[in-house]
Design an enzyme around this catalytic site. Structure first.
Site, mmCIF file in Angstrom:
data_model
loop_
_atom_site.group_PDB
_atom_site.id
_atom_site.type_symbol
_atom_site.label_atom_id
_atom_site.label_comp_id
_atom_site.label_asym_id
_atom_site.label_seq_id
_atom_site.Cartn_x
_atom_site.Cartn_y
_atom_site.Cartn_z
ATOM 1 N N CYS A 24 -18.467 -56.107 3.642
ATOM 2 C CA CYS A 24 -17.246 -55.629 3.797
ATOM 3 C C CYS A 24 -17.138 -55.213 5.358
ATOM 4 O O CYS A 24 -16.909 -56.070 6.227
ATOM 5 C CB CYS A 24 -16.859 -54.164 2.886
ATOM 6 S SG CYS A 24 -15.076 -53.969 3.107
ATOM 7 N N TYR A 25 -16.844 -53.694 5.708
ATOM 8 C CA TYR A 25 -16.939 -53.319 7.087
ATOM 9 C C TYR A 25 -18.231 -54.027 7.793
ATOM 10 O O TYR A 25 -18.089 -54.605 8.989
ATOM 11 C CB TYR A 25 -16.865 -51.982 7.007
ATOM 12 C CG TYR A 25 -16.594 -51.547 8.452
ATOM 13 C CD1 TYR A 25 -15.373 -51.579 9.189
ATOM 14 C CD2 TYR A 25 -17.787 -51.332 9.640
ATOM 15 C CE1 TYR A 25 -15.334 -51.135 10.427
ATOM 16 C CE2 TYR A 25 -17.772 -50.858 10.824
ATOM 17 C CZ TYR A 25 -16.281 -50.809 11.369
ATOM 18 O OH TYR A 25 -16.208 -50.506 12.719
ATOM 19 N N ASP A 70 -36.975 -35.431 -13.578
ATOM 20 C CA ASP A 70 -37.492 -35.740 -12.512
ATOM 21 C C ASP A 70 -38.669 -34.865 -12.192
ATOM 22 O O ASP A 70 -39.549 -35.303 -11.851
ATOM 23 C CB ASP A 70 -36.294 -35.241 -11.327
ATOM 24 C CG ASP A 70 -35.037 -35.985 -11.628
ATOM 25 O OD1 ASP A 70 -34.998 -36.715 -12.494
ATOM 26 O OD2 ASP A 70 -34.001 -35.559 -11.108
ATOM 27 N N LYS A 86 -32.678 -42.505 -10.832
ATOM 28 C CA LYS A 86 -33.031 -42.089 -12.227
ATOM 29 C C LYS A 86 -33.442 -43.061 -13.226
ATOM 30 O O LYS A 86 -34.488 -43.002 -13.899
ATOM 31 C CB LYS A 86 -31.636 -41.436 -12.663
ATOM 32 C CG LYS A 86 -31.893 -40.486 -13.867
ATOM 33 C CD LYS A 86 -32.687 -39.036 -13.492
ATOM 34 C CE LYS A 86 -32.170 -37.947 -14.354
ATOM 35 N NZ LYS A 86 -32.268 -36.871 -13.372
#
Ligand code: XMP
Length: 489
Positions: free
Chosen positions: A50-51, A195, A344
């Site tokens: 994109c950019y 976690d 995760k």
């Protein structure tokens, strides 16, 4: 890395490939992010998205035009030329676009690979220089074959081996934990969540009994959580666990505070202070042994926590995760963060590989600051009791309906400063609303609200309003992320 990095700095990092990301600017806007043109002469494969695609086109002598035609959302793209980047992609596919300017002419030496109805140059390549670009966003789920395109770039164009698997990550992390920690002692804060559980299990695998886990009961936990950590986790891993009862300490520190960021900073600070106290106690206890201080602190920091806490210049600070932006400056520990570059789903895969039980690995995420950031308003013991009861009901019903795997998590939020009129029994009530926030997500960076069955919602609502005194209304949050975040604070 921020776009201001120089080619020499890039080269010094010895990268195998570069991805220039998208961004909200027009390449013509004043102050629009630019790039050291020498980056393209390093011989390092580059993929512009994109950019990043447009800045690449412009820097290398192509033309980027204001067509006035915005392409946004699902768009049909046609692959017009065979290339390693688009290998095994069908000719016609649906891709996700979000741009105003367009590349109207590719730089000299580049081959145009794809187009859409309003974008004649939607992808290009220079095979010899290994420079590639796409106007669409292959990284979002809505782009058909986006993952395949990224794989083509990484494994085929850039020649990076496809060797991510839990075994390799575990082996790498065990080696780097051993190198960092040596024979030092390590302390790990265990929250009961996935976690910290996986981070601790990794460190335990690396350094065994040099690790002591500390579980802080900060009073912001859900019902039965302390027992689960003290029994389930310890049985599964055999780690040494010390529980610190800090309920009073946290409640006192949070008294009178309503601002979300202030709450997060206070909780982050008190966490660390509690660890420091636990460290002092453990050293005192170990004095008879060798008297070594505990120098290292394990944290289950994930990559999204780092990004959202404002990981570099030009990125936005969305909220200070307690374990990143919320850390005090005078931290007395060196951090060990084996999950810092992971998402995760990857952490779960590693946890399973390490043999942790499903009840821990499959657990829904629960934020470190706990129920403290699910009470909109001041946190008090009474409000925590109320929210704990409502949360337990919601979780019970979701589990009973077999929905645990459908949803990513379902925060239950108490709007403590909002009251509304109700009627319960024969009387008027003036109670608080509880918000249900069920979301579906893959990595918590983006999320959609989960369309829960009405009968499940009805059961949760009935039970909460009947069984939790002070609550007379249950409302459903139907906002995706963005624009909402998952937690309310
Ligand atoms: P948000 O609210 O930023 O949440 O959309 C994204 C995910 O991160 C969790 N979360 C946190 N986890 N410490 C944590 O350990 C935090 O300070 C924190 N804040 C949010 C949230 O539950 C969701 O899964």
């Amino acid at each position: 890395m921020p776009h201001t990095i120089t080619a020499a700095e890039v080269a010094a990092k010895n990268p195998l490939g570069l991805v220039l990301s998208g961004g909200p600017s027009s390449v013509y806007a004043e102050g629009a992010p630019s790039l050291d043109p020498e980056v393209f002469n390093l011989g390092v494969p580059v993929l512009g998205i994109c950019y990043g695609f447009q800045i690449m086109a412009r820097t290398l002598g192509g033309t980027v035009s204001h067509t006035g035609e915005r392409e946004y959302g699902a768009t049909d793209a046609t692959i017009s030329h065979a290339n390693v980047l688009v290998d095994e992609l069908p000719t016609a596919q649906n891709v996700w676009m979000s741009h105003g300017d367009s590349v109207s002419e590719a730089p000299a030496g580049f081959t145009v690979l794809a187009s859409t109805a309003s974008t004649p140059v939607a992808a290009f390549a220079h095979d010899e220089k290994r420079l590639y670009g796409v106007q669409w966003h292959p990284e979002v789920k809505h782009s058909d074959y986006g993952q395949k395109l990224l794989e083509n770039f990484l494994h085929r164009a850039a020649g990076i081996p496809n060797d991510w698997n839990p075994d390799n990550v575990i082996a790498d992390q065990v080696a780097s934990i051993q190198a960092q920690v040596g024979s030092g002692k390590v302390i790990c804060g265990l929250s009961g969540g996935v976690d910290s559980a996986v981070a601790a299990a990794l460190v335990h695998k690396a350094v065994g009994d040099q690790l002591v886990c500390v579980f802080v009961d900060h009073g912001l936990l859900r019902q039965d959580e302390r027992r689960q950590v003290e029994e389930d986790y310890v049985t599964a891993t055999g780690v040494r666990l010390v529980t610190v009862d800090a309920r009073e300490q946290f409640l006192t520190a949070l008294a009178g505070v309503t601002d979300p960021e202030t709450k997060r900073k206070i909780i982050g600070r008190e966490f660390i202070r509690t660890f420091e106290k636990a460290q002092a106690d453990l050293i005192a206890e170990a004095k008879a042994e060798d008297g070594d201080p505990i120098k290292f602190l394990v944290q289950g920091t994930l990559y999204p926590d780092v990004v959202e806490s404002g990981g570099g210049s030009g990125t936005a600070n969305i909220k200070s995760h307690h374990n990143v932006g919320g850390l005090p400056e005078d931290l007395n520990f060196e951090l060990v963060e084996p999950l810092r570059t992971l998402f995760k789903d990857e952490v779960r895969a590693i946890g399973r590989e390490l043999g942790l039980p499903e009840v821990i690995v499959g657990r829904q995420p629960f934020p470190g600051p706990g129920l403290g950031i699910r009470i909109v308003g001041e946190v008090t013991a009474e409000r925590l009791e109320l929210l704990r009861a409502a949360d337990a009901i919601a979780r019970e019903e979701l589990t009973a309906a077999g929905l645990d795997n459908e949803i990513w998590q379902c925060p239950v939020v108490l709007l403590a400063d909002v009251r509304s009129v109700g009627v319960q029994g024969d009387g008027r009530t003036y109670g608080h609303p509880i918000v249900l926030r069920p979301v579906s997500s893959e990595d918590a960076m983006t999320a959609d609200w989960t369309r829960l069955p009405y009968d499940v919602l009805a059961r949760i609502s009935n039970r909460i309003t009947n069984q939790v005194p002070g609550v007379n209304r249950v409302v459903l949050d139907v906002t995706s992320k963005p624009p909402g975040t998952i937690e309310w604070e």
